[in-house]
Write a protein that holds these residues in place. Sequence first.
Motif, short mmCIF file in Angstrom:
data_model
loop_
_atom_site.label_atom_id
_atom_site.label_comp_id
_atom_site.label_asym_id
_atom_site.label_seq_id
_atom_site.Cartn_x
_atom_site.Cartn_y
_atom_site.Cartn_z
N GLU A 106 4.53 8.47 0.21
CA GLU A 106 5.53 7.52 -0.30
C GLU A 106 6.92 7.90 0.19
OE1 GLU A 106 3.43 6.19 -4.53
OE2 GLU A 106 4.72 7.97 -4.46
N ALA A 120 -1.26 -3.28 5.22
CA ALA A 120 -1.46 -3.53 3.78
C ALA A 120 -1.34 -2.23 2.98
CB ALA A 120 -2.82 -4.18 3.54
N GLN A 121 -1.94 -1.15 3.45
CA GLN A 121 -1.86 0.13 2.73
C GLN A 121 -0.43 0.67 2.73
OE1 GLN A 121 -3.94 1.53 0.78
NE2 GLN A 121 -2.76 3.38 0.39
N HIS A 131 2.26 -1.13 2.71
CA HIS A 131 3.01 -1.91 1.72
C HIS A 131 2.62 -1.55 0.30
CE1 HIS A 131 5.65 -4.48 4.09
NE2 HIS A 131 4.73 -4.36 5.03
N ARG A 132 1.38 -1.16 0.08
CA ARG A 132 0.99 -0.68 -1.25
C ARG A 132 1.73 0.62 -1.57
NH1 ARG A 132 -4.03 -3.12 -0.09
NH2 ARG A 132 -4.89 -1.29 0.95
N HIS A 187 4.59 1.52 -0.34
CA HIS A 187 5.98 1.13 -0.52
C HIS A 187 6.20 0.58 -1.93
CE1 HIS A 187 9.35 -1.83 -0.11
NE2 HIS A 187 9.92 -0.76 0.39
N GLY A 188 5.31 -0.30 -2.36
CA GLY A 188 5.43 -0.88 -3.70
C GLY A 188 5.31 0.18 -4.79
N SER A 189 4.38 1.09 -4.61
CA SER A 189 4.21 2.18 -5.57
C SER A 189 5.46 3.05 -5.64
CB SER A 189 3.00 3.03 -5.16
OG SER A 189 2.90 4.18 -5.92
#
Length: 105
Positions: A62, A88-89, A91-92, A94-96
């Motif tokens: 992260e 996709a991973q 961005h996950r 990043h969101g986390s």
Amino acid sequence: MYSIGGQQFSLTPRGGGNRGHTMDDLVSGHDRLQRLYKQKLAALEKEQAEIEEALSVLTPNERLVIRARYFEGKSWDDVCRVVHYEWAQTHRLHGSALQKLGAQK
């Protein structure tokens, strides 16, 4: 009326360029600029320490995403290459990371 005027002499050295600044003026200005520089540097170091403290709650991947995207200004494709994940991973992650950082406030 036809006499040569007397030249003014001073024992205080002048700075170059005939700007009329004495060496004391130049040294004083230099000291002021150095103090200002040190104050700004201290403020930036404090801010950097606060950022590092905030990032300490993130996982290493992260942190990589956040640093690559926001500190280094990399494109999303480049961020994906840095962390060796698909889009996709990445961005996950990043969101986390953003959720964790937002929860600290």
